[in-house]
Structures are given as C-alpha cells and as structure tokens.
Design an enzyme around this catalytic site. Structure first.
Site, PDB file in Angstrom:
ATOM      1  N   ASP A 414      -2.824  24.766   0.344  1.00 48.64           N
ATOM      2  CA  ASP A 414      -2.279  23.421   0.254  1.00 48.64           C
ATOM      3  C   ASP A 414      -2.906  22.755  -0.975  1.00 48.64           C
ATOM      4  O   ASP A 414      -3.935  23.213  -1.487  1.00 48.64           O
ATOM      5  CB  ASP A 414      -2.639  22.662   1.532  1.00 48.64           C
ATOM      6  CG  ASP A 414      -2.247  21.198   1.458  1.00 48.64           C
ATOM      7  OD1 ASP A 414      -1.095  20.917   1.104  1.00 48.64           O
ATOM      8  OD2 ASP A 414      -3.114  20.344   1.744  1.00 48.64           O
ATOM      9  N   ASP A 605      -6.039  21.535   5.092  1.00 47.86           N
ATOM     10  CA  ASP A 605      -7.019  20.604   5.664  1.00 47.86           C
ATOM     11  C   ASP A 605      -6.388  19.516   6.502  1.00 47.86           C
ATOM     12  O   ASP A 605      -7.093  18.823   7.234  1.00 47.86           O
ATOM     13  CB  ASP A 605      -7.834  19.943   4.545  1.00 47.86           C
ATOM     14  CG  ASP A 605      -7.023  18.875   3.828  1.00 47.86           C
ATOM     15  OD1 ASP A 605      -7.506  17.739   3.708  1.00 47.86           O
ATOM     16  OD2 ASP A 605      -5.893  19.178   3.390  1.00 47.86           O
ATOM     17  N   ASP A 609      -0.662  20.760   7.904  1.00 43.37           N
ATOM     18  CA  ASP A 609      -0.837  22.174   7.552  1.00 43.37           C
ATOM     19  C   ASP A 609      -0.911  23.075   8.785  1.00 43.37           C
ATOM     20  O   ASP A 609      -0.915  24.303   8.654  1.00 43.37           O
ATOM     21  CB  ASP A 609      -2.124  22.369   6.725  1.00 43.37           C
ATOM     22  CG  ASP A 609      -2.061  21.670   5.381  1.00 43.37           C
ATOM     23  OD1 ASP A 609      -0.989  21.709   4.755  1.00 43.37           O
ATOM     24  OD2 ASP A 609      -3.069  21.083   4.978  1.00 43.37           O
TER      25      ASP A 609
END
Length: 710
Positions: A414, A605, A609
C-alpha cells in the site's frame, strides 16, 4: 455445549516417538475431538466436547502410563516466570560422566580400554577393581533412567530411542563390552540433556520478552498506594508507575509526563514521550517521570499478552515442511527395524559370525537410524525464528506464514502509511476565481471534520493553522475511497478526488489528481496535498529485491500523480504502480497474481487494506497495535511503523527455510553414512550413540543461529 481446549506443559518427553505415543493416547480419550503434542515445545493441547469433567482423571492416568507429567498450562505471562530446577539432573549427569572418565582413564593406563580385559583379566591389582567399580556405577547411573523409560515404552508397544539404547547396553554387556555399555548409556543421557538445553535456549529467548512484566502494581486508594497482584486489577483502576519501573498494564495516562521505552513491543530503543491522554502498554519501561495510569487491559488482554498468545500459538502451528518431515519419520522407524533385522540375519546366517556380534551390529543400526534429528529440524527452527522476530517487534502467527514469506516471489505494498509516513500535509490552497482561500478551507473543513482519513486530517490541520473552526454538518455520507458528501442546511458539499467529483459538477483540468471541493455543484477550488515517503523505504525495497523477490508493486487508492511521485522516490518504475484502486479491487488484483503463479506477500497499515491482506499468502500489517481489523486479517504483525521490519521478516523467512533444509539434508546424509558403516560392522555402539545424539544436538544448535539474524 461448546468444545473446551486444554493446554498442558509436558515433562518427561524424551524423543519424537514418545510425543507421538502420548498424542495417540490423548486422541483416544472419550470426548476428545483433537489432540496434539509438540515435542520441541514440550506442550500438549487437547480439544474436548462438552464439559468433560472426567478429562483430568484420564490425563492423570495417561501420565502414570507414559511416565510424562502433564501440568496445566497457565497464563503465558505467568509461564515466563516459571523456571525448571535443573540442578539434580545436572548433578546426575556430571556424576555419571566423572565416574566414567575415571574408569576409562584407569583402563587406558592399564592398556585395556579397547577390549574386555578390564573385567575378564584376573583381579591382580586394585586399579582394575577401581576401574570396574567406576564403570559399573557410571553405567547404572546412566542406564537406570533409560531402562525405566524403555520399559514404559515396551509396555505401550512402542519402539523409542530408549528401547534401542537399552537393547544396545544389554547386548554390549552380554558380550563383555562393559565399557562400551556404560559409554552408550551415558552418551544417551548426556545427549538428552544437551538437546533439552538447546531447545530451552530457544524458548528462553521468547520468555525473556515477557519476564520483565511486573507481577504487582501500585493501586491508588483513598489511603495511598497499595501494592497488589497485577491479576487482581480491573479496568478503570488507577495505578502509579514510578520512574525506572515497568508499566504493568495497558492503559491511558491520567496525570504526569515521562519518556517510555517501548522496545519490548516494537523493537525500537528510542524512548517515546507520554503525557495526559496518551496510551501506554504493559512491559514498557517508564524512564524519568511518575505516571498515574487508568488500567484498561490486563494479563492476556494486554498488548504484550496478546503477543505472547500469538507467538505461542505460532510455535504450535506446523509449517507444511514440518508435516512432510513427520510423515517421513513415521516411515523411517519401521524401515530401520527391518534393516536392522536384515543386518543381524545377514551377519549371523550368511557371514557366520556369533549371535552376540551379529546382534551388536543390528542394534548399532537401530541406534544410529532413529530419526530424532530429522524430526527436530523444523520445530526448533520455527521456535528460534518466531522468538527472534518477536524480540524485534515482528509477530508471526504461524510457522506456515514464515514459510510463505520465505517463498515469496511478489511483494505488494500500500502507499499511504506504508511506503509513506501517513501524515500528508497541504502544500497549496488553490481557490477558484472569485472564491477566497478562507471560504474554500471552511467548506472543506466542514465536510471533513468527522473523518479520520489522513487527507481529512491534513485539511483540518491547515484550517486550524488559519484559525478556521468548522461547523459540524447535519448529515455526512462517506464514499469509500472516493470522498464525502456533507449537508448543512440547504447546502451540499462534495469533497474528494477530482475523478469522483466530475459526476456532481464541473472540474477544471488543472485540478486533475487533486482533492477538490464542490458547493451545490459549483467548483470552489482544490488542494495540493503531499505525503512524504518513509526515509527507509528505498533501502528496504532494495534489500527485499536482493533477498530474491522478483516482483515488487504498489497498489493505492490515490491518484496517478501522487502515486508515481512516491514510486520514483522509493525506486519503483511506472509499470510497478497501480493507482486509483478501491479496497475490494486490491484484493481482486492480489488473487489474480496468485492465479498467475506468484506467491504474494501484501503489506498495509489501514483498515481498508484488510481485504488485500487476507487475500495474500502472507499479509503483513504495519503498526499492529493501532488497526485491530488490519492486525486480525494479517498473519504477520509489525508492532511499529518501521518499514525495515518488513525486510527483516522476509529475510527471516528465507533464513529459517535455509536452516530447516540444512538440518534435513544433514540428518539424511549423516544417517545414510552412519547406517552404512553400522551395517558393515565398522561403527562401534558407543560411536553410534554419539552419532545419534550428536546429530540431534547439531541440528538444534544450527537452528539457534536464527536468534542472531539482524
């Protein structure tokens, strides 16, 4: 009635066969659905249906039958304070070894150490008798524990290393090899203690994480501070933590200021400033100020307690390669018994040597062929890897995920909060013609005032800097990954990505890729917002490439312009970046990579996600203590925001798999050579005993190298 799961510490396990026998007996108990015994951890887990009031009686009966003590396994934090007293067995081994050394030295001086003369020659001198006495007492000290365990195994119709060594000792004595018999018994005894020490060394590395957690706390009462057990604390209790003390529970600071070292949880040595309203965690060190803390989570519910549970569970969950080794070991034992029988018959019937010598060679094959090293290769490596990673603030939830990390071929990351700091800032406020910057900021802050998104925090921070206090909207609708719709009175404010805003009004070309604001469909302006890459990101990705990961890519819901700017800074090319993807699309893209044959590790995080982390073979959550849903979806939790820990986790996985393979290849090659020598009659029984125990100890010591991976 819901099933119950009971855990026990097992004392008295001597080999993999003993563990397998105990597991079979536990599985056969009435009401038990599953049972597992972990030899390396000396731990048994039993799942039974209903109340199973009789289970404790059955456990006691099995303890008597097998000679293993099954002790209830308490709180993981309490177990860290439990230490087994090893003085008696150490004295036992030392006495046996000292007497054997004295007897051997005397026989060497007499020139009888390599044949039977030490006992068969006429007793003309005192030295011969002293030598015989020392060897005999040493043999008894070493053989009695072996004989007891061997008899239990025979009564259970099990062939264990103790049975094989017992036969070897009796066979050696029957043909006059008294010194060899004592040596074989002592070597097994010594080897078991070395093996146990090595395994305990790996487990102590983990326990040292938790043994610093205090067992008492200072409870604030009307009459002053009262010291009570931590287990007696309840949520809401107020406790005092003085300078230099360890925080006993998770909680919130009510008063005081101090610096706290959180290395026990995150692996980071630098202290973190704490003041009123900040969260503190059990197991962390208070440095220079007194704190009054409101307790929130205690014991197993605390963050360090959850880490302890996860790590202990990870050690019990076998990696796929461990299951393969166990299946192979089960085939080896009966095959080796047949091979030993064939060796005995060949030398007696074909070669015509005496039965005693033929038996000697057959038993030697049995001793050296016992697959203990093979069985220990994987679990000891997993214990060491999980323990070392936990000390660095990286929590593996299973042995399987470490193996997946080791085999990773594609790494997906990400952007916001993972490759970047997650703290975007407004660099430019760009109002439309005829609109003031204040009006643009007021509308934007009104729309974002109830959002926790990093972009929203950046806009609210800029509004606060300019002295603007937003009015909370009457209603708010969030479009995940796109923006928000706020209603206040008769006005409707749209705040979000320029692509999404085109559905509600005109968006100028220069605003493409930015965060824009519409008021009743009218364009108010946009913001230039940047999120700086983590300083360690580029080095981390380079280390991961060097470790052998073939594909590294970034998936983000941000726009192309911001995504490619971050990619350039961290060393990713344009083709390795996909921007503007929603959480569900991230998960779909990861599944597509898996279908193409990639072994995927995902790093994220945020809560958005979680679907992607769950879709990957190995999901790594950064800052595990903050996003609960993310941590639950991931199989690896990094307790800090340090991206270097991702590189560490991948390298640890590869190191663990390398160590396991080294142990497997070594044990197989070593056994083949030793078995061949034993079958040819070129391997003495005492050397076979050294080979059997030595190979196990070497495999365990090799696994301990993982405790030094940096």
């Amino acid at each position: 009635m819901a099933p119950r799961t009971l855990s026990y510490r097992v004392e008295g396990l001597n080999c993999a066969s003993c563990a397998e026998n105990l597991q079979k007996k536990l599985s056969g108990l009435r009401g038990v659905t599953t049972a597992s015994v972990n030899f390396a951890l000396s731990k048994a887990t039993v799942t039974a249906g209903g109340e199973c009031d009789w289970i404790e009686e059955d456990i006691t009966r099995i303890s008597r039958q097998t000679g293993c003590r099954l002790l209830p396994d308490g709180d993981d934090l309490e177990q860290a304070h439990h230490h087994t007293n090893s003085c008696v067995p150490l004295l036992h081994v030392s006495a046996a070894g000292l007497l054997l050394a004295i007897g051997w030295a005397i026989s060497f001086q007499l020139g009888t150490h390599d044949h039977h003369a030490v006992t068969t020659a006429a007793p003309e001198g005192t030295l011969a008798w002293v030598s015989l006495a020392c060897i005999g007492v040493s043999g008894l000290l070493s053989f009695v524990p072996v004989a007891i365990k061997a008899w239990r195994a025979i009564s259970e119709r099990q062939i264990t290393a103790d049975v094989l060594v017992g036969i070897a000792v009796i066979a050696s004595a029957s043909i006059g090899e008294y010194l060899a018999a004592a040596e074989v018994a002592f070597i097994l005894l010594l080897g078991e203690h070395l093996e146990e020490w090595s395994l305990q060394r790996a487990k102590r590395s983990l326990e040292s994480l938790f043994e610093a957690v205090p067992r008492t706390a200072r409870l604030k009462t009307k009459t002053g501070d009262q010291e009570i057990p931590v287990s007696a604390l309840k949520p809401g209790d107020q406790i005092t933590v003085r300078p230099g003390e360890v925080v006993p529970v998770d909680g919130t600071v009510l008063s005081g200021e101090s610096c706290v070292i959180e290395s026990a949880l995150t692996g980071e040595p630098m202290p973190v400033e704490k003041s009123v309203g900040n969260s503190v965690y059990g197991g962390t060190n208070n440095c220079d100020g007194a704190l009054v803390i409101s307790a929130e989570k205690v014991g197993k519910e605390s963050l360090i307690g959850r880490i302890a549970t996860l790590v202990h569970d990870a050690q019990e969950k076998q990696a796929p390669i461990a299951r393969d080794c166990d299946r192979y070991a089960k085939l080896v034992i009966p095959a080796m018994i047949l091979l030993a029988t064939a060796t005995l018959l060949y030398w007696r019937l074909a070669a015509g040597i005496p039965w005693g010598d033929a038996l000697y060679r057959g038993v030697t094959v049995l001793i050296v062929a016992c697959p203990c090293a093979l069985v220990l290769a994987t679990p000891t490596a997993v214990i060491a890897a999980v323990s070392r990673a936990a000390r660095q603030g990286v929590v593996f939830k299973s042995g399987a995920v470490i193996e997946n990390l080791a085999r990773t071929t594609a790494l997906v990351l990400d952007k916001t909060g993972t490759l970047t700091t997650g703290n975007p800032t407004v660099t430019q406020v760009l109002p439309a013609l005829g609109i003031s910057a204040e009006a643009l900021l007021t509308a934007a802050a009104t729309a974002e005032c109830q959002s926790e998104h990093p972009v929203a925090r950046a806009i609210l921070g800029e509004a606060a800097r300019c002295g603007i206090s937003p009015t909370p909207p009457d209603s708010l609708t969030a479009e995940r990954g796109k923006g928000v719709i706020a209603r206040i009175g008769h006005e409707v404010i749209h705040a979000g990505s320029s692509t999404w805003l085109t559905s509600f009004g005109g968006v100028p070309a220069e605003a493409t890729g930015h965060i824009g604001i519409l008021l009743n469909g009218r364009w108010l302006g946009h913001f230039s917002i940047t999120d700086s890459p983590r300083p360690e990101a580029a080095q981390c990705l380079e280390e991961i490439r060097s470790a052998g990961v073939e594909k590294i890519c970034m998936l983000t819901g941000d726009n192309d312009r911001n995504a490619h700017a971050v990619a350039r800074a961290v060393g990713l090319s344009r083709i390795e970046v996909t921007a503007g993807v929603l959480p569900g699309e991230k998960a779909a893209m990861i599944r597509a990579l898996r279908e193409e044959g990639w072994i995927v590790t995902m790093v994220g995080d945020g809560i958005n996600d979680a679907p992607a982390l769950a879709a990957a073979q190995a999901g790594i959550a950064l800052g595990g203590g903050k996003a609960t849903l993310t941590s639950e979806a991931a199989e690896v939790v990094v307790m800090s925001q340090d991206l270097r820990k991702v590189s560490f986790a991948v390298r640890m996985g590869r190191s663990m798999l390398t160590v396991i393979r080294q142990g497997l290849y070594f044990s197989l090659a070593f056994n083949i050579v030793m078995i061949t020598m034993a079958m040819e009659g070129r391997l003495p029984i005492w050397l076979a005993a050294i080979a059997h125990q030595g190979s196990s100890v070497l495999v365990v010591l090799n696994a301990l190298r993982l405790l030094r991976v940096r």
